[in-house]
Design a protein around this motif. Structure first.
Motif, mmCIF file in Angstrom:
data_model
loop_
_atom_site.group_PDB
_atom_site.id
_atom_site.type_symbol
_atom_site.label_atom_id
_atom_site.label_comp_id
_atom_site.label_asym_id
_atom_site.label_seq_id
_atom_site.Cartn_x
_atom_site.Cartn_y
_atom_site.Cartn_z
ATOM 1 N N LYS A 146 0.831 -1.196 0.000
ATOM 2 C CA LYS A 146 0.000 0.000 0.000
ATOM 3 C C LYS A 146 0.869 1.250 0.000
ATOM 4 N N GLY A 147 0.332 2.323 -0.605
ATOM 5 C CA GLY A 147 1.015 3.600 -0.564
ATOM 6 C C GLY A 147 0.839 4.252 0.802
ATOM 7 N N THR A 148 1.669 5.256 1.054
ATOM 8 C CA THR A 148 1.647 5.915 2.364
ATOM 9 C C THR A 148 0.279 6.504 2.683
ATOM 10 N N PHE A 149 -0.288 7.268 1.742
ATOM 11 C CA PHE A 149 -1.582 7.895 2.008
ATOM 12 C C PHE A 149 -2.702 6.871 2.089
ATOM 13 N N SER A 150 -2.565 5.803 1.324
ATOM 14 C CA SER A 150 -3.554 4.730 1.397
ATOM 15 C C SER A 150 -3.573 4.110 2.788
ATOM 16 N N ILE A 151 -2.383 3.933 3.380
ATOM 17 C CA ILE A 151 -2.282 3.383 4.736
ATOM 18 C C ILE A 151 -2.874 4.359 5.744
ATOM 19 N N VAL A 152 -2.444 5.611 5.645
ATOM 20 C CA VAL A 152 -2.863 6.610 6.643
ATOM 21 C C VAL A 152 -4.373 6.834 6.602
ATOM 22 N N PHE A 153 -4.908 7.037 5.392
ATOM 23 C CA PHE A 153 -6.323 7.388 5.300
ATOM 24 C C PHE A 153 -7.251 6.192 5.482
ATOM 25 N N SER A 154 -6.670 4.991 5.565
ATOM 26 C CA SER A 154 -7.496 3.830 5.920
ATOM 27 C C SER A 154 -7.916 3.909 7.392
ATOM 28 N N PHE A 155 -7.274 4.810 8.160
ATOM 29 C CA PHE A 155 -7.629 5.006 9.563
ATOM 30 C C PHE A 155 -8.443 6.284 9.770
ATOM 31 N N ALA A 156 -8.965 6.815 8.679
ATOM 32 C CA ALA A 156 -9.642 8.107 8.769
ATOM 33 C C ALA A 156 -11.163 7.990 8.836
ATOM 34 N N HIS A 157 -11.665 6.805 9.219
ATOM 35 C CA HIS A 157 -13.120 6.592 9.221
ATOM 36 C C HIS A 157 -13.853 7.637 10.062
ATOM 37 N N SER A 158 -13.372 7.859 11.276
ATOM 38 C CA SER A 158 -14.058 8.800 12.165
ATOM 39 C C SER A 158 -13.697 10.249 11.858
ATOM 40 N N ALA A 159 -12.772 10.451 10.924
ATOM 41 C CA ALA A 159 -12.308 11.811 10.651
ATOM 42 C C ALA A 159 -12.694 12.294 9.248
ATOM 43 N N LYS A 160 -13.496 11.508 8.528
ATOM 44 C CA LYS A 160 -13.806 11.853 7.134
ATOM 45 C C LYS A 160 -14.459 13.225 7.002
ATOM 46 N N LYS A 161 -15.442 13.516 7.868
ATOM 47 C CA LYS A 161 -16.141 14.802 7.776
ATOM 48 C C LYS A 161 -15.187 15.961 8.039
ATOM 49 N N ILE A 207 3.878 0.755 10.714
ATOM 50 C CA ILE A 207 2.528 0.427 11.181
ATOM 51 C C ILE A 207 1.937 -0.695 10.331
ATOM 52 N N GLN A 208 2.070 -0.555 9.010
ATOM 53 C CA GLN A 208 1.516 -1.567 8.109
ATOM 54 C C GLN A 208 2.192 -2.919 8.295
ATOM 55 N N THR A 209 3.506 -2.900 8.529
ATOM 56 C CA THR A 209 4.243 -4.152 8.751
ATOM 57 C C THR A 209 3.697 -4.885 9.969
ATOM 58 N N ILE A 210 3.435 -4.138 11.046
ATOM 59 C CA ILE A 210 2.891 -4.757 12.259
ATOM 60 C C ILE A 210 1.477 -5.277 12.016
ATOM 61 N N LEU A 211 0.661 -4.472 11.340
ATOM 62 C CA LEU A 211 -0.734 -4.863 11.129
ATOM 63 C C LEU A 211 -0.864 -6.061 10.183
ATOM 64 N N GLU A 212 0.185 -6.332 9.415
ATOM 65 C CA GLU A 212 0.144 -7.478 8.507
ATOM 66 C C GLU A 212 0.782 -8.729 9.102
ATOM 67 N N LEU A 213 1.279 -8.623 10.360
ATOM 68 C CA LEU A 213 1.854 -9.803 11.001
ATOM 69 C C LEU A 213 0.786 -10.863 11.223
ATOM 70 N N GLU A 214 1.222 -12.106 11.262
ATOM 71 C CA GLU A 214 0.300 -13.224 11.413
ATOM 72 C C GLU A 214 -0.433 -13.138 12.758
ATOM 73 N N GLU A 215 -1.726 -13.392 12.697
ATOM 74 C CA GLU A 215 -2.541 -13.383 13.908
ATOM 75 C C GLU A 215 -2.905 -14.804 14.301
ATOM 76 N N LEU A 216 -3.338 -14.936 15.551
ATOM 77 C CA LEU A 216 -3.909 -16.206 15.974
ATOM 78 C C LEU A 216 -5.302 -16.318 15.359
ATOM 79 N N PRO A 217 -5.537 -17.300 14.493
ATOM 80 C CA PRO A 217 -6.875 -17.428 13.885
ATOM 81 C C PRO A 217 -7.907 -17.752 14.957
ATOM 82 N N GLN A 218 -9.117 -17.243 14.780
ATOM 83 C CA GLN A 218 -10.143 -17.507 15.788
ATOM 84 C C GLN A 218 -11.531 -17.469 15.168
ATOM 85 N N ASN A 219 -12.430 -18.209 15.783
ATOM 86 C CA ASN A 219 -13.829 -18.185 15.377
ATOM 87 C C ASN A 219 -14.521 -16.977 15.997
#
Length: 588
Positions: free
Chosen positions: A4-19, A313-325
Motif C-alpha cells: 500500500k502507498g503511504t496515504f492509502s495506509i494513513v487514510f485507511s484510519f480516517a473513518h471517524s475523521a472523514k467529515k 505500522i503496516q508491517t505490524i498490522l500485517e503480522l500473522e494473527e492467531l486465527p479464531q472463530n
C-alpha cells in the motif's frame, strides 16, 4: 500482497475523521481562492496609477478589498487548520487502537520479539511524528498548490517568456535538491534505525537501573548507552555534513525568481510586449512562488516521517494473527486436555515440547514440575493460547482452543505468573483490572480473600496509592497477592498458577497459601512450582523433563517409583530444613 502507498495506509484510519477532512479541504480551497484576490487588487491599483485613473476612492476601495480578502483568507485557513488537526488526532487515535488491538491478536512470541523500547518507539513516538504533517498537509498543501498554479497560469496568459523565466530558479534549484536527495531514502532509513536503537537502549537502561546498580554494572551499562548516543550523533552529523553544501546551494537558488523575471520583463517592456502594470505585477507574482516552493522542500522530510511510520505500522498490522472463530464455542465443562502437544517458537527452530499428553479434570488440582528449562511455563502459556501449538491439540470442555474465540477463552482462564506487573494506577484499580465492571465491594472482597488488606491499609494513601508510588514499598509477595486478588475477582473456572509463590518470603508464605486456597476453590487448577511442598496435595503431579513427560502420579506414588522426583523432594526438604534452622538461629 500488493504494498500500500503511504496515504492509502494513513487514510485507511480516517473513518471517524472523514467529515473533518472534507471540511478541511473545502475550507482550505476557499482560503486559497480568496488568497488570490489581494494580488488582483494590487494589479488594479497599479493599473489605475499607470492609466492615471487613480482616485482616493478607487485606491481605498481596492485596498479594502485586499484587506478583507486577506482577513477572510486567514479565517478560512485557520478553520481549515483546526479541522485538519482534529482529523489528524482522530487518525492517530485509530492507528494506536489498531496497533494495540493487533498486539492482543498476535502470538505472544511476535510481541516479545521487540523490546519495550521498540514498541514504545512505534506506538508512541513514530505515530506522534505523523500528527504535524497530517495536520498541515491539507490546508498548507492546497494553499501552496493553488497560488503557484494561479501565478504560472497568469504569467503564461500575459507572456510565455516571462512565465518560463520565473520558473528558471525552480528548475535549477529543484535539480540541485534532486542530486542531494539521490540517496535520501537509504540514508533516512539508516537514520531511523539508529534512532530506534537509541530509544531501545535508553528504555532498557532506565528499566534495568536497579539491577545495574545492584550488580555494579553502571559503567559497562552506561557505556552501552553512551556508545549508542554517540553513534547516533556521529551518523546524523555525517549525513547532514554530506548534504550541507547542496542544501545551501539549493536554498540560495530557489528564492531568486527575480533574477530571471526582472531582466526578461524589462526587455519585454522595452519591446512593448508588457505594459508597466503587467511588468510590475509579474515581478510581484514571481516572488510569491518562493514560499510555496520552499514549503514543498520542507515537506519532503515531513512526508518521509509519515512514510516511515506508516510502513512500520503496516508491517505490524500485517503480522500473522492467531486465527479464531467469531461464534462462541459450546463447552462441555472446564476440563483441560493436552494431546500429543509439540511446540517450537518459530519455524525451523528446535522443539521445546515433544508430544506432551495429560489432562486436568474439571475441579481437580494438577501440578506441573520439573527441572528448569523443561518447558513448564511454555506449556502453561499454550493452554492460555499465548501461542498456537506446532502439532497436536489442547482442548477445554472437549473443544479445541483454536475453535474458541480469544475473548471467550480469556474469560475462562485466570493466569497468575511470577511476573507481577502493576499498571500505573491505584492499587484498588489494579485489582479491578480482573473484572473492570466490578463494584467497589466486589474489589474489596477479592482483596480480602487474597490477604491484601493488611499491607495496603498501612500505606499512606491506602487503596488510592498509585502503583508507581508504592514502588519498592511492596515486597514480591505483596505484589503477588495483588495479582491473586485480580484472579479472585475474575472468578474464572480454570486457574493457572505459573510460579505464583516464586517471591514468597517466610512472613508472606502463609498469607499467599491462604490467597491461593481462596482463589482455587472448585476450579480446574494447574500449578507450576519449584517448591514441591506447595503441590504435594495435588490430585496428580506431572513431571516434565526436557520438553517431555517423564512421570505422572500422586506425591506418594512418585516418591516410591521415580528417582528424579525423589531426589527433587529430598533437595527441597533439605533446603526447607536449612532455612528453618537459619531462622531459629537468627531469632536466638
Amino acid at each position: 500482497m500488493k504494498k500500500k502507498g503511504t496515504f492509502s495506509i494513513v487514510f485507511s484510519f480516517a473513518h471517524s475523521a472523514k467529515k473533518k477532512l472534507i471540511l478541511s479541504v473545502v475550507l482550505a480551497s476557499i482560503s486559497a481562492i480568496i488568497g488570490v484576490v489581494p494580488y488582483i487588487a494590487v494589479y488594479q491599483i497599479i493599473n489605475l496609477f499607470f492609466t492615471e485613473e487613480a482616485t482616493i476612492e478607487t485606491v481605498v476601495m481596492w485596498g479594502l478589498v485586499s484587506a478583507i480578502a486577506y482577513l477572510a483568507q486567514r479565517i478560512f485557513f485557520s478553520f481549515s487548520t483546526s479541522a485538519s488537526h482534529h482529523a489528524a488526532y482522530h487518525i492517530l487515535e485509530e492507528i494506536r487502537n489498531a496497533l494495540t488491538e493487533k498486539l492482543m491478536r498476535m502470538p505472544l512470541g511476535n510481541t516479545m520479539n521487540k523490546t519495550a523500547g521498540e514498541w514504545k518507539s512505534i506506538i508512541v513516538d513514530k505515530v506522534e511524528t505523523m500528527e504535524l504533517p497530517l495536520a498541515h498537509m491539507i490546508p498548507e498543501g492546497i494553499s501552496n498548490i493553488v497560488l503557484p498554479v494561479f501565478v504560472i497560469t497568469y504569467l503564461f496568459s500575459t507572456n510565455w517568456k516571462i512565465a518560463l523565466s520565473s520558473m528558471i530558479c525552480v528548475v535549477v534549484g529543484g535539480a540541485v535538491y534532486a542530486v542531494m536527495m539521490k540517496n535520501f531514502g537509504t540514508q533516512y532509513e539508516d537514520y531511523m534505525k539508529s534512532s530506534d536503537y537509541v530509544n531501545s537502549v535508553m528504555v532498557e537502561y532506565i528499566e534495568g537501573i536497579e539491577v545495574i546498580k545492584a550488580f555494579n554494572q553502571s559503567s559497562s551499562s552506561y557505556q552501552k548507552y553512551s556508545d549508542a548516543v554517540r553513534e547516533f550523533k556521529d551518523y546524523t552529523l555525517a549525513w547532514f555534513q554530506s548534504t550541507w553544501g547542496l542544501m545551501n546551494l539549493g536554498g540560495a537558488i530557489l528564492p531568486t525568481t527575480l533574477l530571471g523575471v526582472l531582466p526578461v520583463g524589462v526587455i519585454l517592456y522595452v519591446n512593448g510586449t508588457l505594459t508597466p502594470a503587467e511588468l510590475t505585477l509579474s515581478i510581484i507574482l514571481s516572488l510569491s512562488i518562493v514560499a510555496p516552493v520552499s514549503w514543498f522542500t520542507v515537506m519532503v522530510n515531513e512526508f518521509k516521517l509519515v512514510q516511515y511510520a506508516a510502513n512500520d505500522i503496516q508491517t505490524i498490522l500485517e503480522l500473522e494473527e492467531l486465527p479464531q472463530n467469531k461464534e462462541p464455542a459450546k463447552l462441555k465443562g472446564w476440563d483441560v486436555e493436552l494431546k500429543n502437544v509439540h511446540f517450537a517458537y518459530n519455524k525451523g527452530c528446535n522443539e521445546i515440547l515433544h508430544g506432551v499428553d495429560f489432562k486436568i479434570p474439571e475441579g481437580k488440582f494438577v501440578a506441573l514440575i520439573g527441572p528448569s528449562g523443561g518447558g513448564k511455563s511454555t506449556l502453561a502459556k499454550l493452554i492460555a493460547r499465548f501461542w498456537d501449538v506446532t502439532e497436536g491439540q489442547i482442548k477445554i470442555g472437549g473443544v479445541d482452543i483454536k475453535d474458541i474465540p480469544l475473548k471467550q477463552l480469556a474469560s475462562q482462564i485466570s493466569f497468575v505468573s511470577q511476573d507481577n506487573f502493576l499498571f500505573h494506577c491505584s492499587l484498588f484499580e489494579n485489582i479491578r483490572i480482573g473484572k473492570p465492571d466490578a463494584s467497589d465491594e466486589e474489589v474489596l472482597r477479592a482483596a480480602r480473600a487474597a490477604q491484601c488488606e493488611s499491607f495496603i491499609e498501612k500505606l499512606d494513601k491506602g487503596w488510592d496509592t498509585q502503583a508507581g508510588e508504592a514502588g519498592n514499598k511492596l515486597s514480591g509477595g505483596e505484589r503477588q497477592r495483588i495479582s491473586i486478588a485480580r484472579a479472585v475477582l475474575k472468578n474464572a473456572p480454570i486457574v493457572i498458577l505459573d510460579e505464583a509463590t516464586a517471591f514468597t518470603d517466610p512472613e508472606n508464605e502463609e498469607q499467599i497459601q491462604k490467597s491461593i486456597s481462596k482463589l482455587t476453590e472448585g476450579k480446574s487448577l494447574l500449578v507450576i512450582a519449584h517448591r514441591l511442598s506447595t503441590v504435594q496435595n495435588a490430585n496428580q503431579i506431572v513431571l516434565l523433563k526436557n520438553g517431555a513427560i517423564h512421570a505422572v502420579g500422586t506425591h506418594e506414588e512418585l516418591l516410591k517409583e521415580n528417582e528424579l522426583y525423589k531426589n527433587m523432594w529430598e533437595a527441597h526438604v533439605g533446603a526447607k530444613n536449612w532455612k528453618a534452622v537459619s531462622r531459629r538461629e537468627e531469632m536466638a
